[in-house]
Structure formats: C-alpha cells, structure tokens
Enzyme design. Structure first.
Site, PDB file in Angstrom:
ATOM      1  N   HIS A  63       0.833  -1.192   0.000  1.00 33.13           N
ATOM      2  CA  HIS A  63       0.000   0.000   0.000  1.00 33.13           C
ATOM      3  C   HIS A  63       0.868   1.243   0.000  1.00 33.13           C
ATOM      4  O   HIS A  63       2.062   1.199   0.296  1.00 33.13           O
ATOM      5  CB  HIS A  63      -0.965   0.028   1.194  1.00 33.13           C
ATOM      6  CG  HIS A  63      -0.311   0.375   2.499  1.00 33.13           C
ATOM      7  ND1 HIS A  63      -0.144   1.672   2.917  1.00 33.13           N
ATOM      8  CD2 HIS A  63       0.229  -0.400   3.458  1.00 33.13           C
ATOM      9  CE1 HIS A  63       0.465   1.677   4.090  1.00 33.13           C
ATOM     10  NE2 HIS A  63       0.702   0.431   4.436  1.00 33.13           N
ATOM     11  N   CYS A  64       0.254   2.354  -0.372  1.00 35.46           N
ATOM     12  CA  CYS A  64       0.860   3.682  -0.224  1.00 35.46           C
ATOM     13  C   CYS A  64      -0.247   4.552   0.371  1.00 35.46           C
ATOM     14  O   CYS A  64      -1.157   4.032   1.011  1.00 35.46           O
ATOM     15  CB  CYS A  64       1.424   4.210  -1.540  1.00 35.46           C
ATOM     16  SG  CYS A  64       0.231   4.313  -2.891  1.00 35.46           S
ATOM     17  N   GLU A  65      -0.193   5.835   0.154  1.00 34.19           N
ATOM     18  CA  GLU A  65      -1.190   6.710   0.778  1.00 34.19           C
ATOM     19  C   GLU A  65      -2.608   6.380   0.307  1.00 34.19           C
ATOM     20  O   GLU A  65      -3.531   6.263   1.108  1.00 34.19           O
ATOM     21  CB  GLU A  65      -0.869   8.170   0.486  1.00 34.19           C
ATOM     22  CG  GLU A  65      -1.769   9.135   1.218  1.00 34.19           C
ATOM     23  CD  GLU A  65      -1.352  10.584   1.065  1.00 34.19           C
ATOM     24  OE1 GLU A  65      -1.962  11.423   1.738  1.00 34.19           O
ATOM     25  OE2 GLU A  65      -0.422  10.893   0.279  1.00 34.19           O
ATOM     26  N   GLY A  71       2.340   2.242  -4.300  1.00 36.75           N
ATOM     27  CA  GLY A  71       2.069   0.864  -3.886  1.00 36.75           C
ATOM     28  C   GLY A  71       1.893  -0.072  -5.068  1.00 36.75           C
ATOM     29  O   GLY A  71       2.555  -1.110  -5.148  1.00 36.75           O
ATOM     30  N   TYR A 105      -3.328   3.753   2.930  1.00 30.04           N
ATOM     31  CA  TYR A 105      -3.224   4.075   4.352  1.00 30.04           C
ATOM     32  C   TYR A 105      -4.302   5.063   4.780  1.00 30.04           C
ATOM     33  O   TYR A 105      -4.872   4.940   5.868  1.00 30.04           O
ATOM     34  CB  TYR A 105      -1.838   4.640   4.687  1.00 30.04           C
ATOM     35  CG  TYR A 105      -1.699   4.951   6.160  1.00 30.04           C
ATOM     36  CD1 TYR A 105      -1.535   3.934   7.083  1.00 30.04           C
ATOM     37  CD2 TYR A 105      -1.772   6.257   6.626  1.00 30.04           C
ATOM     38  CE1 TYR A 105      -1.436   4.198   8.436  1.00 30.04           C
ATOM     39  CE2 TYR A 105      -1.672   6.545   7.976  1.00 30.04           C
ATOM     40  CZ  TYR A 105      -1.505   5.506   8.887  1.00 30.04           C
ATOM     41  OH  TYR A 105      -1.422   5.783  10.222  1.00 30.04           O
TER      42      TYR A 105
END
Length: 166
Positions: A63-65, A71, A105
């Site tokens: 994942h990323c933001e 991600g 996230y």
C-alpha cells in the site's frame, strides 16, 4: 486488513507482511501496526531474498497513501522480479499471494486508526515536509529508471482539447 492484524486468519496464514511504500516521513507520521517501510525497488527486492517456508502461506500486502501509484508500482515490480527469478520453475513463485490494500493508508487510518502506530496520519503533501517530498521525488526518478513514462505534453493532450496546449 484489520482482521489480518487481529489474527482472524492465523489458522490459514503463516505470515502476512505489510509493505508500506510511502516515503519515510509519511511512515514515521503513522503506519499500520507491524508494517515495514519499503519505498525503493532495492528494498522490495530484498523480500525475494527471504526464505519462505514450503507449504506455509506468506502473503504480502502492499500500500501507499491511496494505493493508486507507489504501492501498485512496487507491487508490479515485485511480481515481475519474482517471475523472472522463477522462470525455470513456472508457475512456482516465492510469493504467489500478493495483495494491494484498497484505499491505501488514508482509508485504513480513517476506519482503524487504533491499529496504526502512532495513531496519526501524515499526508505526502504535508506542508511541514515540502523539502522531504522534493528530496524523495528526485531520488524516485532514479529508482524508476527504465519504467515507461508519459511525457507531460502527451498527458496534457489527453486532458485538454487539441489547440489548448498550456
């Protein structure tokens, strides 16, 4: 994700590694409990050096933001490297189960902040981290060398009607 963290799948999963692809200042400003911060291709490649236990399910959750750019890019990179390493043993892979956290996230934190350390969220575009963002964006250009890039002119032509090239 919350169910994985709470052990609801421990009877079926040997291990789950949460791969946070955000920049270090974002990670330090709040991350999913137990996540590892891997924002470079070299870091993600190091996962392929870990030994997996035969017959045991070890899943990776990237994942990323928002799980829309960094991600997915690292997810695809790991999958490509894993396939290349195992090309002579097709369809064997070191990590046959790789997932992308829907909403990233930000979405996870909004619904499960109590499962984050610390219980906070630092967005990539946070005003206190402008210099950090510039630093990591410059570095990321070298980390993505060889990946396909869309020129800004081509990108603009998809957004604006022809003749309005800004």
């Amino acid at each position: 994700m919350a169910e994985v963290l709470n052990g609801d799948y421990s009877d079926r999963l040997h291990k789950a590694t949460i791969v946070d692809c955000r920049y270090p200042y974002e990670f330090e400003g709040g991350h999913i409990r137990g996540a590892v911060n891997m924002y470079t291709r070299d870091a993600v490649n190091s996962l392929l050096e870990t030994q997996t236990t035969a017959g045991k399910r070890h899943v990776l959750i990237f994942h990323c933001e928002f799980s829309s750019e960094r991600g997915p890019r690292m997810y695809r990179h790991l999958r490509s490297q894993d396939r290349a390493l195992n090309q002579d043993h097709y369809p064997k892979l070191n990590f046959p189960e790789v997932y992308l956290l829907h909403g990233g996230y930000k979405a996870f934190y909004e619904s499960h902040g109590d499962l984050c350390d610390p219980d906070s969220y630092t967005p990539m575009l946070h005003l206190d981290h402008c210099a950090d963002l510039r630093h990591f964006r410059v570095k990321s250009k070298t980390w993505t060398a060889g990946s396909e890039k869309v020129s800004s002119r081509l990108h603009r032509s998809r957004i604006f009607p022809s003749g309005l090239d800004f």
